[in-house]
Design a protein around this motif. Structure first.
Motif, PDB file in Angstrom:
ATOM      1  N   LEU A   1       0.811  -1.227   0.000  1.00 51.30           N
ATOM      2  CA  LEU A   1       0.000   0.000   0.000  1.00 51.30           C
ATOM      3  C   LEU A   1       0.846   1.280   0.000  1.00 51.30           C
ATOM      4  N   LEU A   2       1.889   1.341   0.836  1.00 49.43           N
ATOM      5  CA  LEU A   2       2.691   2.572   0.877  1.00 49.43           C
ATOM      6  C   LEU A   2       3.397   2.797  -0.461  1.00 49.43           C
ATOM      7  N   ASP A   3       3.900   1.734  -1.068  1.00 49.44           N
ATOM      8  CA  ASP A   3       4.558   1.892  -2.378  1.00 49.44           C
ATOM      9  C   ASP A   3       3.532   2.269  -3.455  1.00 49.44           C
ATOM     10  N   CYS A   4       2.307   1.731  -3.357  1.00 49.56           N
ATOM     11  CA  CYS A   4       1.251   2.138  -4.300  1.00 49.56           C
ATOM     12  C   CYS A   4       0.980   3.634  -4.166  1.00 49.56           C
ATOM     13  N   LEU A   5       0.991   4.133  -2.930  1.00 48.06           N
ATOM     14  CA  LEU A   5       0.740   5.564  -2.713  1.00 48.06           C
ATOM     15  C   LEU A   5       1.865   6.408  -3.304  1.00 48.06           C
ATOM     16  N   PHE A   6       3.116   6.058  -2.965  1.00 43.71           N
ATOM     17  CA  PHE A   6       4.224   6.929  -3.359  1.00 43.71           C
ATOM     18  C   PHE A   6       4.606   6.787  -4.829  1.00 43.71           C
ATOM     19  N   PHE A   7       4.332   5.628  -5.434  1.00 41.28           N
ATOM     20  CA  PHE A   7       4.751   5.454  -6.831  1.00 41.28           C
ATOM     21  C   PHE A   7       3.592   5.429  -7.809  1.00 41.28           C
ATOM     22  N   GLY A   8       2.344   5.331  -7.300  1.00 44.00           N
ATOM     23  CA  GLY A   8       1.222   5.227  -8.231  1.00 44.00           C
ATOM     24  C   GLY A   8       0.120   6.233  -8.035  1.00 44.00           C
ATOM     25  N   ALA A   9       0.238   7.095  -7.034  1.00 42.93           N
ATOM     26  CA  ALA A   9      -0.908   7.957  -6.718  1.00 42.93           C
ATOM     27  C   ALA A   9      -0.486   9.419  -6.632  1.00 42.93           C
ATOM     28  N   THR A  10      -1.496  10.271  -6.663  1.00 39.51           N
ATOM     29  CA  THR A  10      -1.295  11.691  -6.365  1.00 39.51           C
ATOM     30  C   THR A  10      -2.095  12.002  -5.100  1.00 39.51           C
ATOM     31  N   ALA A  11      -2.014  13.256  -4.668  1.00 39.39           N
ATOM     32  CA  ALA A  11      -2.740  13.659  -3.463  1.00 39.39           C
ATOM     33  C   ALA A  11      -4.254  13.592  -3.639  1.00 39.39           C
ATOM     34  N   GLU A  12      -4.730  13.307  -4.855  1.00 34.18           N
ATOM     35  CA  GLU A  12      -6.182  13.141  -5.045  1.00 34.18           C
ATOM     36  C   GLU A  12      -6.758  11.992  -4.231  1.00 34.18           C
ATOM     37  N   VAL A  13      -5.918  11.068  -3.769  1.00 36.20           N
ATOM     38  CA  VAL A  13      -6.441   9.952  -2.966  1.00 36.20           C
ATOM     39  C   VAL A  13      -6.712  10.369  -1.519  1.00 36.20           C
ATOM     40  N   ILE A  14      -6.281  11.566  -1.131  1.00 32.53           N
ATOM     41  CA  ILE A  14      -6.567  12.050   0.235  1.00 32.53           C
ATOM     42  C   ILE A  14      -8.046  12.425   0.302  1.00 32.53           C
ATOM     43  N   SER A  15      -8.778  11.800   1.252  1.00 37.37           N
ATOM     44  CA  SER A  15     -10.218  12.072   1.318  1.00 37.37           C
ATOM     45  C   SER A  15     -10.606  12.953   2.498  1.00 37.37           C
ATOM     46  N   ALA A  16      -9.775  13.024   3.516  1.00 39.71           N
ATOM     47  CA  ALA A  16     -10.103  13.870   4.672  1.00 39.71           C
ATOM     48  C   ALA A  16      -8.827  14.175   5.453  1.00 39.71           C
ATOM     49  N   VAL A  17      -8.849  15.310   6.166  1.00 38.39           N
ATOM     50  CA  VAL A  17      -7.666  15.775   6.895  1.00 38.39           C
ATOM     51  C   VAL A  17      -8.109  16.331   8.254  1.00 38.39           C
ATOM     52  N   TRP A  18      -7.347  15.978   9.300  1.00 36.82           N
ATOM     53  CA  TRP A  18      -7.600  16.494  10.650  1.00 36.82           C
ATOM     54  C   TRP A  18      -6.335  17.181  11.172  1.00 36.82           C
ATOM     55  N   VAL A  19      -6.523  18.310  11.855  1.00 38.34           N
ATOM     56  CA  VAL A  19      -5.423  18.970  12.575  1.00 38.34           C
ATOM     57  C   VAL A  19      -5.881  19.104  14.026  1.00 38.34           C
ATOM     58  N   SER A  20      -5.057  18.634  14.957  1.00 39.21           N
ATOM     59  CA  SER A  20      -5.451  18.578  16.377  1.00 39.21           C
ATOM     60  C   SER A  20      -6.813  17.902  16.542  1.00 39.21           C
ATOM     61  N   GLY A  21      -7.061  16.869  15.796  1.00 42.79           N
ATOM     62  CA  GLY A  21      -8.299  16.117  15.924  1.00 42.79           C
ATOM     63  C   GLY A  21      -9.526  16.789  15.319  1.00 42.79           C
ATOM     64  N   GLN A  22      -9.400  17.993  14.815  1.00 41.85           N
ATOM     65  CA  GLN A  22     -10.507  18.699  14.166  1.00 41.85           C
ATOM     66  C   GLN A  22     -10.439  18.467  12.663  1.00 41.85           C
ATOM     67  N   GLN A  23     -11.557  18.057  12.073  1.00 48.31           N
ATOM     68  CA  GLN A  23     -11.535  17.846  10.621  1.00 48.31           C
ATOM     69  C   GLN A  23     -11.508  19.200   9.918  1.00 48.31           C
ATOM     70  N   VAL A  24     -10.495  19.393   9.073  1.00 45.36           N
ATOM     71  CA  VAL A  24     -10.325  20.682   8.407  1.00 45.36           C
ATOM     72  C   VAL A  24     -10.479  20.566   6.890  1.00 45.36           C
ATOM     73  N   TYR A  25     -10.629  19.338   6.402  1.00 45.17           N
ATOM     74  CA  TYR A  25     -10.797  19.154   4.960  1.00 45.17           C
ATOM     75  C   TYR A  25     -11.532  17.850   4.701  1.00 45.17           C
ATOM     76  N   ALA A  26     -12.451  17.866   3.751  1.00 41.65           N
ATOM     77  CA  ALA A  26     -13.082  16.644   3.232  1.00 41.65           C
ATOM     78  C   ALA A  26     -13.221  16.820   1.733  1.00 41.65           C
ATOM     79  N   ARG A  27     -12.799  15.777   0.963  1.00 40.01           N
ATOM     80  CA  ARG A  27     -12.933  15.879  -0.476  1.00 40.01           C
ATOM     81  C   ARG A  27     -14.389  15.728  -0.873  1.00 40.01           C
TER      82      ARG A  27
END
Ligand code: ZN
Length: 439
Positions: free
Chosen positions: A413-439
């Motif tokens: 999985l990690l190699d698939c991410l770094f060699f086969g994917a872009t940041a478009e696979v990121i679906s959500a992001v949290w900072v200090s446990g607060q969700q700050v982004y959702a695709r």
């Protein structure tokens, strides 16, 4: 307590399935609970509620962008046409200075809001902002001397990204040369005046680091004073070095030694220090970095865009010098691409595959993630970068059903991410446990 329950969690022990992530009221990871522990504590209802949109997702620590000049985002696509007769880093710098001249606090705030949003969407939860456009275009300070830094802080609060200001010190154009007119707004009149601005920002209680710009722009007595301050107050210290051969030539001509030797002589190198680029560092300089405990921040997409050269990856790894990454000029914002470029340019340099690995059996994915997360957090002096109890809950979710990841296995999985994917696979992001982004 808040909970997240994805399919997989990447912990310091590797991927784990069916783990409930508990986040405390301070925004830190409190516990990682197995299914058996969830049942033993009667937390099934909380776990089901935490499943939410995290079915089919994997959780990683958020990426740390350890080196950004946010305003340079405005140059994206604008500095590819001819600038000088012979286009190099130095002619690009003219375009960058023109952009720096146009900045005022409002424009910087707007640019930073847009760019920090782009960073969050790409999976960067923290940015280290190497900030050097401090004063009015003619060099006079604003009524509030840190007005430009405050615009960055305001933008980070608006957007929800974690920001570490790396407040740059700047004094001159080059060894023995006064500042050019277009550099005046970067400059403080003395190191005492610079440290006064540092003190004022520390008074606001914001995460902060010191950033003498380079050996070109900062004289030796400033370097010594800034290094002493950083040791005294346990603050990170970042400095550009060895990005371009011309800098090494002028350091040799003026001081009789190469930049990292000069930094060692001025007691700048230590465990709190991050050297940005180190592209053309020689063996002696790399030995000095290793023995001091300093780390290196690489900026592969910018180094490629500017034609800097390919860093000595294998020599850095052999000396166990920790590597962080930065998006620098923000010509691209994608941690997978940034780290893929590190491994790919290393392959081009050495004519072999699998350079950024920790052992003969390892694949690059795990080490690239460590560089993008843990080493970046250490460079900025923050407690994130690993998904384990006690660390900040700065996290990203990856969509395992994204077509770019089709065919993944838990081993790949990690190699698939770094060699086969872009940041478009990121679906959500949290900072200090607060969700700050959702695709
Ligand atoms: Zn830089």
């Amino acid at each position: 307590m808040r909970y997240l329950w994805p399919d997989y969690v990447y912990t310091p022990h590797g991927w784990q399935r069916d783990i409930l992530v508990a986040i405390d009221e301070h925004g830190c990871i409190a516990e990682l609970l197995s299914r058996a522990e969830v049942e033993a504590r009667g937390l099934q209802a909380e776990a089901e509620a935490a499943r939410g949109s995290l079915s089919g997702k994997a959780l990683l620590p958020g990426f740390v962008n350890a080196h950004s000049h946010v305003f340079q985002r405005a140059l994206r696509g604008q500095a590819q046409r001819p600038i000088g007769g012979h286009d190099t880093f130095w002619s690009w710098r003219q375009a960058m200075y023109a952009e720096a001249r146009r900045l005022d606090p409002e424009r910087l705030y707007q640019l930073a809001c847009a760019t920090y949003r782009e960073m969050l969407a790409a999976g960067y939860t923290t940015v280290g902002e190497f900030h050097y456009v401090h004063h009015q275009p003619d060099g006079r300070p604003y009524a509030a001397p840190n007005l430009m830094a405050e615009a960055l802080l305001q933008a980070a609060r608006t957007v929800g990204i974690r920001l570490v200001i790396l407040l740059a010190a700047y004094a001159r154009n080059d060894f023995g040369q006064p500042a050019l007119e277009e550099q005046r707004r970067f400059c403080d009149p003395s190191v005492a005046a610079y440290l006064e601005r540092v003190e004022a920002l520390r008074g606001l209680g914001v995460p902060l680091g010191l950033a003498p710009h380079s050996v070109r722009a900062v004289p030796e007595d400033w370097l010594r004073a800034i290094a002493a301050y950083s040791r005294q107050h346990q603050l990170p210290l970042h400095i550009h070095a060895n990005e371009q051969p011309a800098e090494i030539a002028s350091c040799l001509a003026a001081c009789g030694c190469r930049p990292l030797v000069l930094l060692a002589r001025c007691e700048v190198l230590g465990p709190q220090t991050t050297v940005v680029h180190a592209t053309h560092a020689d063996r002696t300089e790399l030995d000095l970095l290793a023995s001091s405990g300093a780390r290196v921040c690489l900026c592969p997409t910018t180094e490629g865009d500017l034609g800097d050269g390919i860093p000595p990856y294998r020599e850095l790894l052999a000396r166990r010098i920790p590597l962080a990454i930065g998006s620098d000029s923000n010509t691209r914002l994608d941690p997978f691409e940034e780290l893929r470029w590190a491994e790919y340019t290393a392959r081009l340099r050495y004519g072999e595959r699998r350079i950024l690995v920790t052992g003969p059996e390892a694949s690059p994915g795990a080490y690239l993630l460590t560089c993008g997360c843990e080493h970046g957090a250490a460079a900025l002096g923050i407690e994130s970068g690993r998904l384990e109890p006690g660390r900040l809950a700065d996290l990203v979710a990856v969509d395992l059903e994204h077509p770019m990841l089709q065919g993944w296995t838990i081993e790949s999985l990690l190699d698939c991410l770094f060699f086969g994917a872009t940041a478009e696979v990121i679906s959500a992001v949290w900072v200090s446990g607060q969700q700050v982004y959702a695709r």
